[in-house]
Scaffold this motif. Structure first.
Motif, short mmCIF file in Angstrom:
data_model
loop_
_atom_site.label_atom_id
_atom_site.label_comp_id
_atom_site.label_asym_id
_atom_site.label_seq_id
_atom_site.Cartn_x
_atom_site.Cartn_y
_atom_site.Cartn_z
N VAL A 59 -1.96 -2.00 -0.99
CA VAL A 59 -2.55 -0.67 -1.21
C VAL A 59 -1.56 0.30 -1.85
O VAL A 59 -1.95 1.40 -2.21
CB VAL A 59 -3.10 -0.05 0.08
CG1 VAL A 59 -4.33 -0.79 0.54
CG2 VAL A 59 -2.05 -0.03 1.18
N ASN A 60 -0.29 -0.11 -1.97
CA ASN A 60 0.65 0.82 -2.62
C ASN A 60 0.92 0.45 -4.06
O ASN A 60 1.80 0.99 -4.70
CB ASN A 60 1.96 0.88 -1.82
CG ASN A 60 2.58 -0.49 -1.67
OD1 ASN A 60 1.95 -1.48 -2.00
ND2 ASN A 60 3.80 -0.55 -1.19
N GLN A 61 0.12 -0.48 -4.59
CA GLN A 61 0.26 -0.81 -6.01
C GLN A 61 -0.23 0.36 -6.85
O GLN A 61 -1.03 1.17 -6.38
CB GLN A 61 -0.59 -2.04 -6.34
CG GLN A 61 0.06 -3.33 -5.88
CD GLN A 61 -0.83 -4.51 -6.16
OE1 GLN A 61 -1.71 -4.44 -7.00
NE2 GLN A 61 -0.61 -5.57 -5.43
N SER B 247 6.01 2.69 13.08
CA SER B 247 7.17 3.28 12.43
C SER B 247 6.92 3.28 10.92
O SER B 247 6.08 2.55 10.43
CB SER B 247 8.41 2.45 12.74
OG SER B 247 8.23 1.14 12.26
N ASP B 248 7.68 4.10 10.22
CA ASP B 248 7.49 4.20 8.77
C ASP B 248 7.74 2.86 8.08
O ASP B 248 7.07 2.52 7.11
CB ASP B 248 8.40 5.28 8.19
CG ASP B 248 8.01 6.66 8.73
OD1 ASP B 248 6.83 6.83 9.09
OD2 ASP B 248 8.88 7.54 8.80
N GLU B 249 8.75 2.12 8.59
CA GLU B 249 9.05 0.83 7.95
C GLU B 249 7.87 -0.13 8.12
O GLU B 249 7.49 -0.84 7.19
CB GLU B 249 10.28 0.15 8.57
CG GLU B 249 11.54 0.99 8.62
CD GLU B 249 11.60 1.83 9.89
OE1 GLU B 249 11.87 1.27 10.95
OE2 GLU B 249 11.32 3.05 9.81
N LEU C 126 -4.71 0.13 10.56
CA LEU C 126 -4.42 -1.11 11.27
C LEU C 126 -3.31 -0.93 12.28
O LEU C 126 -3.33 -1.50 13.36
CB LEU C 126 -4.02 -2.20 10.28
CG LEU C 126 -5.17 -2.88 9.55
CD1 LEU C 126 -4.63 -3.81 8.49
CD2 LEU C 126 -6.00 -3.67 10.55
N LEU C 127 -2.30 -0.14 11.92
CA LEU C 127 -1.13 -0.05 12.79
C LEU C 127 -1.25 1.03 13.84
O LEU C 127 -0.54 1.01 14.84
CB LEU C 127 0.12 0.17 11.94
CG LEU C 127 0.45 -1.02 11.05
CD1 LEU C 127 1.62 -0.71 10.15
CD2 LEU C 127 0.78 -2.24 11.91
N ARG D 158 5.77 -1.91 5.21
CA ARG D 158 5.64 -3.37 5.12
C ARG D 158 4.17 -3.77 5.01
O ARG D 158 3.78 -4.60 4.19
CB ARG D 158 6.27 -4.00 6.35
CG ARG D 158 6.95 -5.31 6.06
CD ARG D 158 7.88 -5.81 7.14
NE ARG D 158 7.46 -5.56 8.49
CZ ARG D 158 8.22 -4.94 9.41
NH1 ARG D 158 9.41 -4.50 9.08
NH2 ARG D 158 7.78 -4.77 10.64
N MET D 159 3.37 -3.12 5.86
CA MET D 159 1.94 -3.44 5.85
C MET D 159 1.30 -3.07 4.52
O MET D 159 0.46 -3.79 3.99
CB MET D 159 1.26 -2.71 7.01
CG MET D 159 -0.21 -2.99 7.16
SD MET D 159 -0.60 -4.71 7.51
CE MET D 159 -0.57 -4.76 9.28
N ARG D 160 1.73 -1.94 3.96
CA ARG D 160 1.17 -1.53 2.65
C ARG D 160 1.49 -2.58 1.59
O ARG D 160 0.65 -2.89 0.75
CB ARG D 160 1.75 -0.18 2.23
CG ARG D 160 1.09 0.95 2.97
CD ARG D 160 1.46 2.29 2.38
NE ARG D 160 0.71 3.32 3.08
CZ ARG D 160 1.23 4.46 3.50
NH1 ARG D 160 2.50 4.74 3.26
NH2 ARG D 160 0.48 5.33 4.13
#
Lengths: 290, 530, 312
Positions: free
Chosen positions: C59-61, C46-48, C40-41, C52-54
């Protein structure tokens, strides 16, 4: 492509094409198929003897030249000789044909034998497994596996093998079940032979010919699947020449430089024809011998 | 010299609109059918990150200022006039009278303030909030005046206000959309958004078709005093296959086709009934290198040595690359920035092809006959990537460097890139802002994204960039950027490539469609003969 | 009572199959590198922003939490939203599925229309040049990559002769039929070759069998014999084969839909795999698995009806 995911191939059925007189020679069509395969095998074994140019050599002075005496199949958008690339590609494609089907054929056959012989819950489990596999489109599954493993020929073989063995197993299973009902298997059991002995000495040889024939068909299907993956960029990696990749490279130029895709396209069709004619011939021959 | 040509060329499409009095008056009405390679993802200007969204956003959401058709300057947008205080700290905008959104409701100063406040907020502003981060506060005055107070001076602020994420959104409608949080509301609003631009979304079937219809309330008028746009509607159809897109144009089923493969430009130029246009672009193609001494898998990386990177740059024949990949329509790179970027320093093509120098540099670095392998990621199924890398492979083999191509599908490639698990990759950059700050912050400024994941870190460049962010004196800022670009050139963290135009093929019936160098498709003046 | 029992057992089997397929696909998708936040991005994030999007997408659960969530959804038949297209998966499927069903349905019909007459002709005139020509046709159609057939048809019949539109779909059912003809033909060609070969073999087998000879000897007209005896027998295997290939038709649709710019589920599936849109891929596989299983079930029923000897 994904065809034959589960189909009993036509060639397995007793072909009644030939007259019924006994003959121990391959039928003419089979010989033709064999000749085509031999030609490609030659290309694959010693491409440097046959190909007029280096398949990777660029020639900026001769970009997208139509067929001529100098370049019988024309040149591509890098000025590479299409004939030489088509010849060298035979090496990769035959490799795909063999390596993408070898493991499924061997493992699938063995598994099919055991499953067919064992029957019972093993067989039931296998049938559920087949149900699962056939409900996911083959191409999609292979693409997903290639995406996980990364592109390239080796991973492509792994992906195709992971799914492909099940077809052989399915075929073998039904063959074995059919053979099991016959007298000699029962006789073997009566005579107290071991299971393995019955399977490998009696059942397998009798069931082998349809397998062999299907293997031939499967090889041409593997080439097609490889070419579809090549179209998506997940098959052979550039600059390796492979028929499917050559067609995909040429597809943007179909209206301006038709020779870039027509000749490799013809090679695929011929290759497929070779395998299938040879397979059919083999089937007839095996049947007559029996 | 060359640069002026580019400038001239970029003016051509706009000039054509004025310089043809003999031509009949533009035809009003009709639907333009536009074949796109990929669909938009999300139509909220603030949460937009992909070119497919960015490039059509200005048609849906108008901005206070607009980029001019040549993409270099600015022209008035929703604000009829504006002024900047002496110290650059106070910006005053006066809106046009009777502005309306596409549903007929008025565009108020409140909407402008609300939209900009959302766009610049760190929490809600999305990926591009940094462009507006120098703003301290926004006030409204009376019915038509918006005052922007800068917390810090920002030389690029006016350009930023003409960028898609500063588009004006109807506060009432967005807040009335379903959802608990602002983000959820934005999501439901963007399903079928209503904006301030010349067109409005009529229907959208994802990855298939999007229809925009004319916004009857749009403020802009043509020379004859009638309202713009000319077109009644634009129908975007999504056709991923390059060959099919062109066939459709040739069959007359679509009017415009984007992303024409460069290999087919010459053919389409000679096709009657089709206008093949190469719009000048602020776009560069290049190859990113990993500059770190060891790769993710622990192996030693020869590309960490500056001399090796320089050598490979010398070993790359840009002219040949341009011929093979773009069939001659591109120009060799003169900076890491697209040469159309303001303050791009043009000292001639970088690293002209020189095998002897390449070999000498490699020998100096301890690789007298090359003898090492470099792996480059490419996008699977992308013909341009395959062409670029096969050419590079051939050229680098001359200095004994073996290039291995690894085709990956997009998400895998992106994941590995972000994890810096790569040695080289093909890359492409398009400016979104008509200023060097965006590209420089990403390419050369280490603290932001490790200099575009290369790992190259030059403290002097970092320092210069930070200073330039607040330097209002244009000359001094230009000098800073010159030094940044020279240091970048010297260190060669990338393989410099080429400046590449946007290839658009149109039916000859279509006139005055413009793709500006930033990539935005501008349909306001476009019309189609009956 | 007996029928109901069999049917019930089969339906249970289907449910189990679908569940296993879904779990398999869940695992496979999670093994793929990258996630939707990255897609999407895009390249410049940027990593931040990615982190944030994750968080937003979930998806980072932990994988087990995701799996639990997925199981709950499966059981309640909620497919969730597509994260990249930002619409409910169910409405996406409702929009795309009819297109692909129409495409594959047309392809199946076309394949039969091509294969059946040609197979008869070739079997009856076995060994003649007609037979040879038909077999070459079959061989060529089965050995050509689908994308190549598609492009050739597009260039010749659509762009060249202007008989058909160049890809896309129409605005109503009749127009759809017209728009989908070429892609259906593309899909049908390789399938028709497979059917043709099989049908020809079984026709020859039946033709050689004693009872046909007997019927002909009795003086029944050849056409009647063909229709009455031969067709009925050959029908069983053809229908079986056709049904078995429904799955691969959908697979072939992936590439056909790309070449012809058709918004069907094949393309949606590939796009969603590439964009790591887990919800869409899972929803689609479940729907496809159910469809294919139902087709197989119907197939068994048809087979049993056509040929009482085949029991399940």
């Amino acid at each position: 492509m994904s065809d034959e995911a589960v189909a009993p191939p036509a060639a397995l059925r007793p072909a009644a094409t030939a007259p019924r007189r006994k003959q121990l020679r391959l039928p003419a069509t089979g010989l033709l198929g064999g000749a085509i395969l031999l030609l490609f095998l030659l290309c694959a074994l010693a491409p440097w003897l046959i190909a007029p140019y280096d398949p990777l050599a660029f020639d900026y002075m001769a970009i997208m030249q139509p067929p001529s005496w100098e370049h019988p199949f024309g040149t591509d958008n890098f000025g590479r000789d299409v004939l030489s690339r088509t010849i060298w590609a035979a090496q990769v494609d035959l490799q795909i044909a063999v390596f993408a089907t070898l493991f499924p054929a061997i493992f699938g056959t063995l598994a099919g034998c055991l499953i067919g012989y064992a029957g019972g819950w093993v067989d039931a489990l296998f049938r559920r497994l087949v149900d699962v596999i056939v409900t996911i489109p083959f191409v999609v599954l292979v693409i997903a596996i290639v995406a996980v493993l990364g592109p390239g020929l080796l991973n492509m073989y792994i992906a195709i093998s992971a799914v492909g063995w099940i077809i052989y197993a399915r075929l073998m299973r039904s063959e074995i079940i059919a053979q099991k009902k016959r007298d000699y298997a029962a006789a073997g059991r009566v005579m107290g032979y071991g299971r393995l002995r019955i399977i490998f000495r009696h059942l397998l040889p009798n069931a082998a010919s349809p397998l062999l024939v299907y293997w031939m068909t499967d090889m041409s299907l593997a080439i097609l699947l490889g070419s579809s993956l090549g179209y998506l960029g997940l098959g052979a990696q550039p600059p390796t020449a492979e028929w499917g990749v050559l067609i995909a490279d040429g597809k943007n130029f179909m209206t301006t430089a038709w020779w870039m895709s027509i000749f490799p396209g013809t090679a695929i069709v011929l290759g497929g024809m070779g395998f299938s004619l040879f397979g059919d011939g083999l089937a007839t021959w095996l049947r007559r011998r029996a | 010299m060359k640069r002026r040509d580019l400038l001239l060329a970029s003016l051509l499409p706009t000039m054509a609109a004025f310089a043809a009095p003999a031509r009949a008056a533009p035809h009003r009405g009709g639907t333009l059918i536009f074949a796109r390679a990929m669909d938009s993802l999300f139509l909220d200007p603030v949460h937009t990150a992909q070119n497919a969204d960015i490039w059509i956003s200005l048609n849906l959401y108008d901005t206070l200022l607009q980029p001019s058709a040549d993409g270099k300057g600015l022209q008035p947008g929703l604000a009829a006039e504006h002024s900047v205080s002496e110290d650059g700290k106070i910006l005053t905008f006066r809106l046009r009278p009777d502005l309306k959104f596409a549903d007929g409701s008025p565009i108020t100063v409140r909407d402008v303030k609300w939209s900009l406040d959302r766009a610049r907020s760190k929490e809600e502003g999305g990926e591009f909030a940094f462009l507006l981060s120098a703003i301290g506060s926004i006030e409204t005055q009376g019915e038509d005046t918006v005052i922007i107070n800068m917390a810090q001076s920002d030389p690029a602020i006016l350009q930023a206000l003409a960028t898609f994420n500063a588009g004006v959104v109807p506060e009432k409608l967005l807040m009335a959309a379903a959802g608990d949080t602002l983000l959820e509301k934005s999501k439901s609003f963007a399903e079928k958004p209503v904006g301030s631009g010349p067109f409005v979304v009529e229907s959208w079937r994802r990855n298939s078709e999007m229809v925009l219809k004319r916004n009857p309330y749009y403020w802009k008028e043509a020379d004859d005093g009638q309202k713009l746009p000319y077109l009644d509607a634009i129908r975007f159809v999504i056709i991923p296959d390059d060959a099919t897109r062109i066939l459709k144009l040739k069959a007359g089923e679509v009017d415009v086709t984007e992303f024409v493969p460069y290999a087919r430009v010459a053919e389409l130029r000679n096709t009657p009934g089709i206008t093949m246009t190469l719009f000048p672009a602020a776009q560069v193609h290049y190859f990113t290198m990993n500059n770190r001494p060891t790769l993710k898998d622990g192996t030693k990386n020869p590309l960490a040595d500056q001399r090796v990177r320089q050598a490979l740059n010398y070993a790359t024949n840009k002219e040949a690359l341009i011929q093979v990949v773009t069939h001659g329509v591109a120009k060799p790179a003169r900076s890491y920035m697209p040469i159309a970027t303001p303050m791009a320093y043009d000292g001639g093509p970088l690293y002209p092809y020189d095998l002897a120098k390449a070999k000498a540099l490699l020998a100096e670095a301890g690789y007298p006959n090359g003898g090492f392998e470099v792996t480059c990621m490419a996008l699977a199924g992308n013909a341009d990537d395959a062409a670029k890398l096969q050419t590079l492979q051939q050229m680098w083999s001359q200095v004994g460097v073996k290039l291995k191509i690894e085709q990956l599908e997009s998400a895998t490639r992106l994941a590995r890139f972000n994890a810096t698990d790569f040695q080289m990759r093909t890359s492409l950059w398009t400016n979104d802002l008509n200023d060097p700050k965006q590209i420089t912050s990403i390419f050369a400024y280490y603290p932001a994204r490790q200099s575009n994941r290369t790992g190259w870190n030059d403290p002097r460049v970092n320092e210069l960039f930070e200073q330039s962010e607040h330097e209002m004196d244009s000359e001094k800022r230009t000098a800073m950027y010159k030094e940044i670009q020279q240091r970048y050139y010297e260190a060669a963290p990338i393989i410099f490539g080429m400046d590449v135009p946007y290839p658009i093929a149109m039916s000859s019936k279509v006139h005055d469609f413009v793709q500006i160098p930033l990539g935005n498709n501008i349909f306001i003046n476009a019309y189609k003969d009956a | 009572m007996h029928i109901v029992g069999i049917l019930g057992r089969r339906l249970l089997q289907i449910a189990a199959t679908v569940l296993v397929v879904a779990v398999l696909v869940f695992g496979l998708m999670r093994l793929l590198p990258g996630d939707a936040a990255l897609v999407l991005l895009g390249e410049r994030a940027s990593d931040e922003a990615i982190a944030r999007m994750r968080d937003q997408l979930g998806v980072n659960q932990p994988i087990l939490a995701q799996f639990w969530d997925f199981l709950l959804r499966m059981v309640t038949l909620r497919f969730g939203d597509s994260v990249t297209l930002r619409v409910p998966v169910s409405s996406l499927i409702a929009e795309r599925l009819p297109v692909t069903l129409l495409l594959t349905g047309m392809a199946a019909v076309l394949a039969l229309l091509i294969a059946v007459p040609l197979a008869f002709w070739s079997a009856v005139r076995r060994g003649s040049w007609v037979d040879a020509a038909i077999r070459v046709f079959a061989q060529v159609s089965v050995s050509m990559p689908v994308f190549y057939i598609g492009l050739v048809l597009l260039i010749t019949l659509a762009a060249g002769l202007r008989w058909f539109p160049v890809g896309g779909i129409g605005t109503g059912f009749l127009e759809d039929l017209y728009y989908l003809f070429l892609p259906a033909l593309t899909l049908a060609l390789s399938l028709s070759a497979i059917l043709l070969r099989n049908l020809r073999e079984s026709l020859i087998e039946v033709l050689d069998a004693e009872y046909v000879g007997f019927a002909t000897a009795k003086g029944l007209p050849r056409g009647l014999v063909l229709r009455r005896h031969v067709l009925r027998n050959a029908w069983v295997s053809t229908v079986t084969l056709l049904g078995l290939h429904i799955g691969s038709l959908v697979g072939g649709a992936v590439i056909t839909e790309t070449v012809f710019a058709i918004p069907g589920i094949g393309r949606l599936m590939i796009d969603s795999i590439f964009s790591r849109d887990y919800a869409v891929v899972q929803g689609l596989t479940v729907v496809l698995a159910v469809l294919v299983s139902v087709v197989f079930l119907a197939l068994d029923a048809v087979q049993a009806a056509l040929d009482p000897r085949v029991g399940t």
